[in-house]
Design a protein around this motif. Structure first.
Motif, PDB file in Angstrom:
ATOM      1  N   VAL A 111       0.911  -1.117   0.106  1.00  0.00           N
ATOM      2  CA  VAL A 111       0.120   0.030   0.106  1.00  0.00           C
ATOM      3  C   VAL A 111       0.774   1.219  -0.105  1.00  0.00           C
ATOM      4  O   VAL A 111       0.588   2.401  -0.597  1.00  0.00           O
ATOM      5  CB  VAL A 111      -1.024  -0.070   1.248  1.00  0.00           C
ATOM      6  CG1 VAL A 111      -1.594   1.309   1.411  1.00  0.00           C
ATOM      7  CG2 VAL A 111      -2.062  -1.167   1.063  1.00  0.00           C
ATOM      8  N   PHE A 112       1.907   1.273   0.734  1.00  0.00           N
ATOM      9  CA  PHE A 112       2.910   2.486   0.709  1.00  0.00           C
ATOM     10  C   PHE A 112       3.984   2.126   0.083  1.00  0.00           C
ATOM     11  O   PHE A 112       5.007   2.568   0.524  1.00  0.00           O
ATOM     12  CB  PHE A 112       3.138   2.633   2.349  1.00  0.00           C
ATOM     13  CG  PHE A 112       1.932   3.096   3.235  1.00  0.00           C
ATOM     14  CD1 PHE A 112       1.348   4.188   3.001  1.00  0.00           C
ATOM     15  CD2 PHE A 112       1.182   2.144   4.034  1.00  0.00           C
ATOM     16  CE1 PHE A 112      -0.037   4.620   3.553  1.00  0.00           C
ATOM     17  CE2 PHE A 112      -0.003   2.357   4.652  1.00  0.00           C
ATOM     18  CZ  PHE A 112      -0.712   3.688   4.721  1.00  0.00           C
ATOM     19  N   PHE A 113       4.028   1.512  -0.966  1.00  0.00           N
ATOM     20  CA  PHE A 113       5.245   0.804  -1.488  1.00  0.00           C
ATOM     21  C   PHE A 113       6.371   2.227  -1.846  1.00  0.00           C
ATOM     22  O   PHE A 113       7.322   1.978  -1.730  1.00  0.00           O
ATOM     23  CB  PHE A 113       4.884   0.334  -2.720  1.00  0.00           C
ATOM     24  CG  PHE A 113       6.044  -0.529  -3.424  1.00  0.00           C
ATOM     25  CD1 PHE A 113       6.574  -1.664  -2.674  1.00  0.00           C
ATOM     26  CD2 PHE A 113       6.476  -0.433  -4.865  1.00  0.00           C
ATOM     27  CE1 PHE A 113       7.823  -2.247  -3.207  1.00  0.00           C
ATOM     28  CE2 PHE A 113       7.558  -1.077  -5.339  1.00  0.00           C
ATOM     29  CZ  PHE A 113       8.096  -1.782  -4.460  1.00  0.00           C
ATOM     30  N   GLN A 114       5.624   3.245  -2.459  1.00  0.00           N
ATOM     31  CA  GLN A 114       6.657   4.193  -3.000  1.00  0.00           C
ATOM     32  C   GLN A 114       7.442   4.817  -1.715  1.00  0.00           C
ATOM     33  O   GLN A 114       8.708   5.222  -1.752  1.00  0.00           O
ATOM     34  CB  GLN A 114       5.819   5.272  -3.538  1.00  0.00           C
ATOM     35  CG  GLN A 114       5.071   6.107  -2.864  1.00  0.00           C
ATOM     36  CD  GLN A 114       4.660   7.566  -3.730  1.00  0.00           C
ATOM     37  OE1 GLN A 114       5.340   8.101  -4.445  1.00  0.00           O
ATOM     38  NE2 GLN A 114       3.477   8.009  -3.199  1.00  0.00           N
ATOM     39  N   TRP A 115       6.816   4.928  -0.437  1.00  0.00           N
ATOM     40  CA  TRP A 115       7.486   5.192   0.677  1.00  0.00           C
ATOM     41  C   TRP A 115       8.477   4.280   1.161  1.00  0.00           C
ATOM     42  O   TRP A 115       9.613   4.667   1.538  1.00  0.00           O
ATOM     43  CB  TRP A 115       6.511   5.916   1.982  1.00  0.00           C
ATOM     44  CG  TRP A 115       5.662   7.041   1.464  1.00  0.00           C
ATOM     45  CD1 TRP A 115       4.371   6.945   0.700  1.00  0.00           C
ATOM     46  CD2 TRP A 115       5.992   8.154   1.556  1.00  0.00           C
ATOM     47  NE1 TRP A 115       4.025   7.790   0.464  1.00  0.00           N
ATOM     48  CE2 TRP A 115       4.949   8.943   0.869  1.00  0.00           C
ATOM     49  CE3 TRP A 115       7.063   8.945   1.969  1.00  0.00           C
ATOM     50  CZ2 TRP A 115       5.023  10.436   0.988  1.00  0.00           C
ATOM     51  CZ3 TRP A 115       7.070  10.347   1.995  1.00  0.00           C
ATOM     52  CH2 TRP A 115       5.841  11.016   1.340  1.00  0.00           C
ATOM     53  N   GLY A 116       8.045   3.154   1.087  1.00  0.00           N
ATOM     54  CA  GLY A 116       8.917   2.009   1.544  1.00  0.00           C
ATOM     55  C   GLY A 116      10.194   2.136   0.552  1.00  0.00           C
ATOM     56  O   GLY A 116      11.567   1.967   1.107  1.00  0.00           O
ATOM     57  N   VAL A 117      10.019   2.122  -0.686  1.00  0.00           N
ATOM     58  CA  VAL A 117      11.327   2.324  -1.902  1.00  0.00           C
ATOM     59  C   VAL A 117      12.205   3.335  -1.366  1.00  0.00           C
ATOM     60  O   VAL A 117      13.366   3.326  -1.470  1.00  0.00           O
ATOM     61  CB  VAL A 117      10.711   2.162  -3.132  1.00  0.00           C
ATOM     62  CG1 VAL A 117      11.921   2.305  -3.954  1.00  0.00           C
ATOM     63  CG2 VAL A 117      10.205   0.916  -3.348  1.00  0.00           C
ATOM     64  N   GLY A 118      11.419   4.417  -1.087  1.00  0.00           N
ATOM     65  CA  GLY A 118      12.083   5.768  -0.662  1.00  0.00           C
ATOM     66  C   GLY A 118      12.913   5.621   0.374  1.00  0.00           C
ATOM     67  O   GLY A 118      13.978   6.232   0.578  1.00  0.00           O
ATOM     68  N   LEU A 119      12.434   4.931   1.322  1.00  0.00           N
ATOM     69  CA  LEU A 119      13.116   4.773   2.520  1.00  0.00           C
ATOM     70  C   LEU A 119      14.228   3.652   2.598  1.00  0.00           C
ATOM     71  O   LEU A 119      15.113   3.471   3.758  1.00  0.00           O
ATOM     72  CB  LEU A 119      11.974   4.459   3.772  1.00  0.00           C
ATOM     73  CG  LEU A 119      11.676   5.845   4.340  1.00  0.00           C
ATOM     74  CD1 LEU A 119      10.480   5.466   5.187  1.00  0.00           C
ATOM     75  CD2 LEU A 119      12.781   6.648   5.148  1.00  0.00           C
ATOM     76  N   HIS A 120      14.198   2.824   1.501  1.00  0.00           N
ATOM     77  CA  HIS A 120      15.037   1.369   1.506  1.00  0.00           C
ATOM     78  C   HIS A 120      16.518   1.885   2.063  1.00  0.00           C
ATOM     79  O   HIS A 120      17.053   1.171   2.687  1.00  0.00           O
ATOM     80  CB  HIS A 120      15.172   1.146  -0.099  1.00  0.00           C
ATOM     81  CG  HIS A 120      15.512  -0.285  -0.112  1.00  0.00           C
ATOM     82  ND1 HIS A 120      15.133  -1.406   0.697  1.00  0.00           N
ATOM     83  CD2 HIS A 120      16.178  -0.914  -1.124  1.00  0.00           C
ATOM     84  CE1 HIS A 120      15.857  -2.429   0.557  1.00  0.00           C
ATOM     85  NE2 HIS A 120      16.475  -2.026  -0.693  1.00  0.00           N
ATOM     86  N   GLU A 121      16.945   2.959   1.269  1.00  0.00           N
ATOM     87  CA  GLU A 121      18.486   3.152   1.523  1.00  0.00           C
ATOM     88  C   GLU A 121      18.881   3.333   2.846  1.00  0.00           C
ATOM     89  O   GLU A 121      20.302   3.760   3.555  1.00  0.00           O
ATOM     90  CB  GLU A 121      18.948   4.185   0.630  1.00  0.00           C
ATOM     91  CG  GLU A 121      20.466   4.382   0.583  1.00  0.00           C
ATOM     92  CD  GLU A 121      21.003   5.382  -0.267  1.00  0.00           C
ATOM     93  OE1 GLU A 121      20.241   6.042  -0.935  1.00  0.00           O
ATOM     94  OE2 GLU A 121      22.203   5.841  -0.142  1.00  0.00           O
ATOM     95  N   LEU A 122      17.631   3.731   3.879  1.00  0.00           N
ATOM     96  CA  LEU A 122      18.094   4.007   5.453  1.00  0.00           C
ATOM     97  C   LEU A 122      18.614   2.833   6.167  1.00  0.00           C
ATOM     98  O   LEU A 122      19.433   2.958   6.932  1.00  0.00           O
ATOM     99  CB  LEU A 122      16.714   4.293   6.107  1.00  0.00           C
ATOM    100  CG  LEU A 122      16.954   4.825   7.305  1.00  0.00           C
ATOM    101  CD1 LEU A 122      17.575   5.952   7.559  1.00  0.00           C
ATOM    102  CD2 LEU A 122      15.221   5.098   7.920  1.00  0.00           C
ATOM    103  N   GLU A 123      18.399   1.684   5.420  1.00  0.00           N
ATOM    104  CA  GLU A 123      18.997   0.516   6.292  1.00  0.00           C
ATOM    105  C   GLU A 123      18.603   0.553   7.624  1.00  0.00           C
ATOM    106  O   GLU A 123      19.352   0.150   8.587  1.00  0.00           O
ATOM    107  CB  GLU A 123      20.693   0.217   6.021  1.00  0.00           C
ATOM    108  CG  GLU A 123      20.942   0.380   4.372  1.00  0.00           C
ATOM    109  CD  GLU A 123      22.356   0.188   4.447  1.00  0.00           C
ATOM    110  OE1 GLU A 123      22.668  -0.968   4.071  1.00  0.00           O
ATOM    111  OE2 GLU A 123      23.107   1.460   4.383  1.00  0.00           O
ATOM    112  N   SER A 124      17.186   0.639   7.609  1.00  0.00           N
ATOM    113  CA  SER A 124      16.682   0.582   9.230  1.00  0.00           C
ATOM    114  C   SER A 124      17.202  -0.661  10.038  1.00  0.00           C
ATOM    115  O   SER A 124      17.544  -0.656  11.125  1.00  0.00           O
ATOM    116  CB  SER A 124      15.226   0.885   9.220  1.00  0.00           C
ATOM    117  OG  SER A 124      14.736  -0.271   8.497  1.00  0.00           O
ATOM    118  N   GLU A 125      17.250  -1.959   9.392  1.00  0.00           N
ATOM    119  CA  GLU A 125      17.712  -3.189   9.790  1.00  0.00           C
ATOM    120  C   GLU A 125      19.016  -3.080  10.401  1.00  0.00           C
ATOM    121  O   GLU A 125      19.249  -3.516  11.701  1.00  0.00           O
ATOM    122  CB  GLU A 125      17.327  -4.099   8.960  1.00  0.00           C
ATOM    123  CG  GLU A 125      18.434  -4.419   7.913  1.00  0.00           C
ATOM    124  CD  GLU A 125      18.187  -3.433   6.881  1.00  0.00           C
ATOM    125  OE1 GLU A 125      17.193  -2.727   6.838  1.00  0.00           O
ATOM    126  OE2 GLU A 125      18.903  -3.796   5.724  1.00  0.00           O
TER     127      GLU A 125
END
Ligand code: FES
Lengths: 367, 363
Positions: free
Chosen positions: B163-177
């Motif tokens: 549902v929030f795919f564009q935000w997920g992709v946008g944040l991908h580089e954050l490497e939150s894990e």
């Protein structure tokens, strides 16, 4: 004035927010292009109004640039951009017409000779018809008429006459008072570019001395000689303008120095003739990284990414194997070979992948 | 991963290079005309969608406007943005279609995408631990990762991600894990976050502030329509992308087996780590030809509209080398993706129990 400026700044900001691009107007280009190609915003369009045959291998293209084009001075060049086989190719040519024509009628002319094997010049000759659109850059170059008027000697060879044609047409219009001499070298009488124009100028403009010299009429070629220079009255006081093939330019420089004319008074310009095919695959050459102001010579054993790194630069890269395009950069001049495809690039401005490109002769990179 | 000798790898490399060379030699006007036509199509759809939206007070117009804008966004993201940013049209030398400067109509910042997708994902495709696109560090999709109780909820995660795919992709580089694991600090990611907020802000401003504001009396309609268009795009693109690498037969690899790999080895990994789905012309266009994910991964910088043409050749290379070419109908491939997401949300014991029961039924 200020209000308008701020307004356009706000508009630009808004455009960036809405269309994610530096030049928001260009967002509509794909549609505008269909409606009227002269409305395109991404580059300055110019429409071909007329095509004139000069000689068997030279044509003059009369162009009408979009109103926003900035104009030029006699002796300057422009970059033009043509789409050849789906690829945008940029090349530099001098403007052969006078700026007066531009001011009065909004027209400019480019006089272009076919080059053996030349991708763009041949395409222009074979495909550029009335009504076609080219992209036009701003005029540049400092091959400019002296001001105030001073005695001038022009030495031109072949299609090197083109910037000089522009200057010769401009000078009498401003009542250029000092004597002007043109020594124009062409292979045969059939190769004279702008002959009518030159003859007409010489007929009406008393201080112009026109000498056309045919180099290949006899069995032994006849090149520029000391005698040619000695026939020019008051040569020491002249500003000299050189434009033509490298051989002629070198010879002229030598002879002029012998005449005691100082470097300061010699103006020369290289243009149009992009290096003809090197034939062999001689790799390597001087690599200029323009933005970092670094110049290094290369042997052809390294790709440009390695060359840049060896020179202490750190361009962006990823895979280093030609797949990710992280290392793509603009090459502004020179030719490179793509190691992956074995293909040779054009000579003009284009995008290349640093990690798989090897210079072939001198190049400059916008990095 | 299939075992092949060095000689076989170099044979594979040669065969695939030959396909590539043939296309490269043929690139020209046809490709330029194609992408320009698609760009024109996108502009027409986006402008019509935006123009229709205020009239969305009439329900059928609302549906038409939302769908039109949604499809415009899909085409821009998939067939134009994704492909241009792969450098597929760099050879045209058109600054408007250049990989390094293109900025697409989605939250993910172009530069961030170029790093995480073009470089990381395409270089280290499906290598667990190196390709962070595999499960987006959010989903457990293979045995390579150990099961944890939280994984049992991953279907919900999956829905949210879609549902929030564009935000997920946008944040991908954050490497939150990795931040959570303490390997890096949030501070290291400041430059990225700045770019993320700038781009994300722009996208939100455009769809949720600007266009509703300029059509103030009907602002709620425009807002809803724009949100709907984004949702359509998010669901479709996440589905396409999940079908590209997370189907049943798409392989994963370990870092060890890819150490110092040859180009042929890389090719094999691209072939077996990706999966296609079949469909009509429109399905291919709307998926940015990622329905030909296998071809895309083998030749990421060839213009995508060429993939259907070369697919037969790639398949024959696969046949000759006895490599599985993963394809199937959209429904089938998507079904196996869902199955995979659910299956790996279960503890290994339960899953193998279920699967064997299932297998028992089938026989
Ligand atoms: S570094 Fe990946 S293409 Fe050059």
């Amino acid at each position: 004035m200020l209000a308008k400026h701020t307004q356009s700044k706000t508009l630009l900001w808004l455009g960036r927010q809405l269309f994610n691009r530096e030049n928001p107007a260009a967002f509509f280009d794909p549609l505008l292009e269909r409606l009227n190609p002269m409305w395109v915003q991404a580059y300055t369009p110019a429409r071909v109004e007329q095509v004139l045959e000069e000689t068997s291998d030279t044509k003059t293209f009369v162009l009408r640039p979009a109103d926003r084009w900035q104009g030029f001075e006699a002796g300057q060049h422009v970059n033009i951009c043509a789409e050849v086989g789906g690829i945008r190719r940029t090349r530099t040519f001098s403007l052969s017409g006078s700026p007066i024509l531009w001011q009065e009628q909004g027209l400019i002319t480019l006089t272009i000779k076919r080059l053996a094997g030349g991708l763009v010049t041949n395409w222009l000759h074979d495909h550029l018809r009335i009504g076609a659109i080219l992209g036009l850059g701003d005029a540049f170059g400092d091959f400019l008429i002296p001001e105030p008027a001073k005695p001038v000697l022009f030495i031109a060879g072949g299609s090197g006459i083109t910037p000089i044609l522009s200057q010769l047409e401009t000078m009498p219009a401003s009542d250029y008072a000092a004597p002007v001499t043109l020594l124009y070298f062409v292979r045969t009488p059939n190769d004279v570019i702008g002959e009518e124009k030159l003859r007409a100028l010489a007929a009406h403009w008393s201080t112009l001395t026109l000498t056309i010299i045919y180099t290949h009429e006899r069995a032994t070629p006849r090149y520029l000689s000391e005698q040619d220079l000695e026939t020019v009255p008051g040569i020491k006081a002249r500003e000299v303008y050189l434009c033509g093939p490298k051989g002629l330019m070198d010879l002229a420089n030598d002879l002029l120095h012998k005449q005691g004319i100082s470097e300061r008074n010699i103006h020369s310009t290289f243009f149009s003739a992009p290096q003809a095919d090197l034939g062999d695959q001689a790799l390597g050459g001087l690599v200029q990284f323009a933005r970092s102001d670094v110049e290094v010579s290369s042997e052809g054993d390294a790709n440009i990414l390695q060359i840049a790194e060896a020179a202490g630069l750190s361009p962006r890269y990823g895979c280093r194997m030609g797949i990710c395009h992280q290392c793509s950069c603009r090459k502004t001049s020179g030719t490179v070979i793509n190691r992956l495809t074995g293909q040779t690039s054009g000579a003009g401005e284009e995008s290349i992948q640093l990690c798989v490109s090897v210079p072939r002769g001198p190049i400059s990179i916008d990095a | 991963m299939k075992k092949m000798t060095e000689a076989q790898f170099s044979e594979l490399e040669k065969d695939l290079n030959a396909i590539r060379d043939e296309v490269v030699a043929d690139l020209g006007e046809r490709d330029a005309r194609y992408i320009r036509r698609i760009v024109r199509l996108h502009r027409t759809l986006e402008i019509s969608g935006r123009a229709m939206m205020p009239f969305g007070i009439i329900p059928p117009v609302f549906i038409a406007a939302t769908a039109t804008l949604g499809i415009a966004k899909i085409i821009e993201n998939m067939e134009i943005g994704h492909n241009v940013m792969h450098g597929q049209y760099d050879w045209m030398n058109d600054p408007g279609l250049h990989s390094q400067t293109y900025e697409w109509d989605t939250v993910c910042d172009g530069d961030s995408w170029r790093r995480t997708h073009n470089y990381e994902h395409h270089t280290y495709t499906n290598i667990i631990g190196k390709d962070r696109d595999y499960g987006y560090a959010l989903l457990r999709l293979s045995d390579d990762e150990k099961w944890q109780p939280l994984h049992s909820l991953q279907f919900i995660n999956y829905i949210l991600l879609s549902v929030f795919f564009q935000w997920g992709v946008g944040l991908h580089e954050l490497e939150s894990e990795r931040i959570r694991r303490g390997e890096i600090r949030l501070r290291d990611k400041l430059p990225f976050l700045r770019a993320f907020f700038r781009k994300g802000g722009r996208q939100a401003f455009k769809d949720y502030v600007f266009f509703p504001l300029v059509t103030l009396p009907v602002a709620p309609v425009v807002l809803a329509g724009n949100a709907g268009a984004n949702l359509i795009r998010n669901l479709w693109s996440s589905t396409v992308i999940f079908c590209g690498h997370f189907t049943q037969d798409a392989e994963t690899f370990s870092e060890a087996e890819c150490e110092g790999e040859s180009k042929g080895h890389w090719y094999l990994r691209q072939l077996t780590g990706s999966s296609n789905f079949t469909g009509g012309k429109w399905v291919h266009l709307l998926s940015g030809h990622l329905s030909y994910q296998v071809e895309h991964h083998v030749f990421p910088d060839l213009p995508a509209h060429r993939y259907p043409e070369i697919s037969e050749k790639v398949q024959s290379v696969c046949r000759n080398h006895d490599i599985q070419y993963n394809t199937g109908s959209f429904a089938r491939q998507y079904g196996t993706v869902l199955k995979r997401i659910i299956a790996y949300s279960l503890p290994d014991r339960v899953r193998s129990g279920l699967l064997s029961a299932h297998a028992g039924q089938a026989t």
